[in-house]
Design an enzyme around this catalytic site. Structure first.
Site, PDB file in Angstrom:
ATOM      1  N   GLY A   1      -9.500   8.301  -2.280  1.00  0.00           N
ATOM      2  CA  GLY A   1     -10.096   9.618  -2.092  1.00  0.00           C
ATOM      3  C   GLY A   1     -10.778   9.736  -0.749  1.00  0.00           C
TER       4      GLY A   1
ATOM      5  N   HIS B   1       0.854  -1.188   0.000  1.00  0.00           N
ATOM      6  CA  HIS B   1       0.000   0.000   0.000  1.00  0.00           C
ATOM      7  C   HIS B   1       0.894   1.243   0.000  1.00  0.00           C
ATOM      8  CE1 HIS B   1      -4.050   1.828   0.723  1.00  0.00           C
ATOM      9  NE2 HIS B   1      -3.242   2.863   0.952  1.00  0.00           N
TER      10      HIS B   1
ATOM     11  N   GLU C   1     -10.392   3.734   6.806  1.00  0.00           N
ATOM     12  CA  GLU C   1      -9.296   4.607   7.226  1.00  0.00           C
ATOM     13  C   GLU C   1      -9.822   5.654   8.201  1.00  0.00           C
ATOM     14  OE1 GLU C   1      -5.781   7.382   5.222  1.00  0.00           O
ATOM     15  OE2 GLU C   1      -7.416   6.623   3.973  1.00  0.00           O
TER      16      GLU C   1
ATOM     17  N   HIS D   1       1.411   4.754  -2.648  1.00  0.00           N
ATOM     18  CA  HIS D   1       0.900   5.476  -3.814  1.00  0.00           C
ATOM     19  C   HIS D   1       2.055   6.032  -4.631  1.00  0.00           C
ATOM     20  CE1 HIS D   1      -3.451   5.601  -2.719  1.00  0.00           C
ATOM     21  NE2 HIS D   1      -2.941   5.360  -1.516  1.00  0.00           N
TER      22      HIS D   1
ATOM     23  N   ASP E   1      -6.361   3.366  -9.579  1.00  0.00           N
ATOM     24  CA  ASP E   1      -7.533   3.631  -8.733  1.00  0.00           C
ATOM     25  C   ASP E   1      -8.201   4.935  -9.134  1.00  0.00           C
ATOM     26  OD1 ASP E   1      -6.085   5.727  -7.512  1.00  0.00           O
ATOM     27  OD2 ASP E   1      -5.502   4.504  -5.802  1.00  0.00           O
TER      28      ASP E   1
END
Length: 345
Positions: free
Chosen positions: A178, A24, A206, A26, A146
């Site tokens: 997002g 995980h 999250e 980005h 994504d």
């Protein structure tokens, strides 16, 4: 976990030597401040910080929506194939320096599509860097395109269309991130993605509560959950996650910096492991949060995890990845050997 932890230098050696997988992180959120400045100058993007000192202030997030605003503004500096190759090559080199052998990187594809950049341009740059990274550093990269869920269903459909049309074989899954909104409306999108052979890898829990995790599981048929820390607020969900061993990709420093937790001491990582959940350790958006994967292991150790616990997290990363069985076995064997050598040192 117990309180009898080895000395800090010894644990540091273990953290350094463990072969690692990151699941995980980005791509765009891994852009170093110097790269951001370089690309801003290249493309004449004038309304961004003009120095490294200003970028440090720019990365002081008030809350999660503020982080998203900064993230989207930074992404505007990526415009051509060369930019994407430059970013991915830098990310690969930094991962390799941390003894990361394999990484599955989220790519904010829609944030490029919305600016008129074709998916083919994005993937061409990424693939060039991916091939070079494996040759030069021995690190293997895979992609998880994504879309921002708060932009709506149509955006998700457009993103998936672009992935199915132009995505290379190195695309392993499909994500939604997002600002955390209801995941149920994306059922049809994820059904299409799964039918095309893409793994379901949504962000959930999250900061949106355990109900988002339930939605990701029951509606999107998630195979891993990005973050998932809010699961700890629902005992029934904790029991389900324990029973199914559905992986949760956890990023402690990220949760602190976006104010998902108020203090790092409050982070549920130790409790998640005590409950028997399948947890992996990740950096999310490393330079934006002032961290990297090595630092996440150090943070886990400061939260009370032993060397054996850290090795278990490394094993979990391997097990939860989409590496093939032989590669998983080889990496797990190496992790066990590093742990054994560390214990004898």
């Amino acid at each position: 976990m117990n309180s009898a932890t080895p000395s800090e230098p010894a644990v540091e050696a273990l953290i350094r030597d463990l072969p690692k997988v990151e699941l995980h992180v980005h791509l765009e959120g891994s852009m170093q401040p110097a790269t951001l400045l370089e690309l801003a100058v290249k493309h004449g993007v004038a309304d961004l910080p003009g120095s490294l000192e200003e970028i440090n202030d720019y990365y002081a997030f008030r809350d999660f929506p503020h982080f998203i605003d900064v993230y989207i503004n930074s992404v505007r500096t990526l415009r051509d194939e060369e930019d994407f190759a430059l970013l991915a090559a830098d990310v690969a080199a930094r991962l390799a320096a941390q003894n990361v052998r394999y990484a599955e990187l989220h790519v904010s594809l829609y944030n490029h599509l919305m600016r008129g950049i074709p998916a083919g341009v994005v993937f061409a740059g990424l693939e060039h860097a991916r091939r070079e990274a494996e040759r030069e550093h021995g690190v293997r990269l895979r992609w998880i395109p994504d879309f921002p869920g708060d932009f709506g269903v149509e955006v998700g459909e457009k993103t998936l269309d672009a992935v199915l049309k132009d995505g290379p074989d190195s695309v392993v899954g499909f994500g939604v991130g997002g600002i955390e909104v209801d995941r149920d409306p994306f059922a049809g999108i994820y059904a299409r993605a799964r039918a095309a052979g893409l793994h379901s890898l949504p962000h959930a829990g999250e900061n949106g509560g355990p109900e988002r995790v339930w939605s990701a599981i029951n509606v999107l048929r998630a195979e891993r959950i990005g973050h998932g820390i809010d699961s700890m607020r629902d005992p029934r969900l904790v029991g389900h996650l324990r029973e199914t061993q559905l992986p949760l990709d956890v990023s402690p420093t990220s949760n602190l910096r976006t104010r998902a937790v108020e203090r790092i001491e409050d982070h549920p990582l130790p409790r998640m492991l005590e409950e028997g959940l399948m947890v992996t350790l990740n950096s999310d958006d490393p330079p934006m949060f002032g961290t990297d994967l090595l630092n996440e292991y150090r943070t886990a150790q400061r939260l009370g995890l032993t060397g054996a616990d850290l090795a278990a997290l490394a094993r979990n990363g391997v097990a939860a990845s989409f590496l093939d069985t032989a590669d998983k076995q080889a990496l797990t064997t190496e992790i066990d050997a590093v742990l054994a050598a560390w214990r004898q040192a």
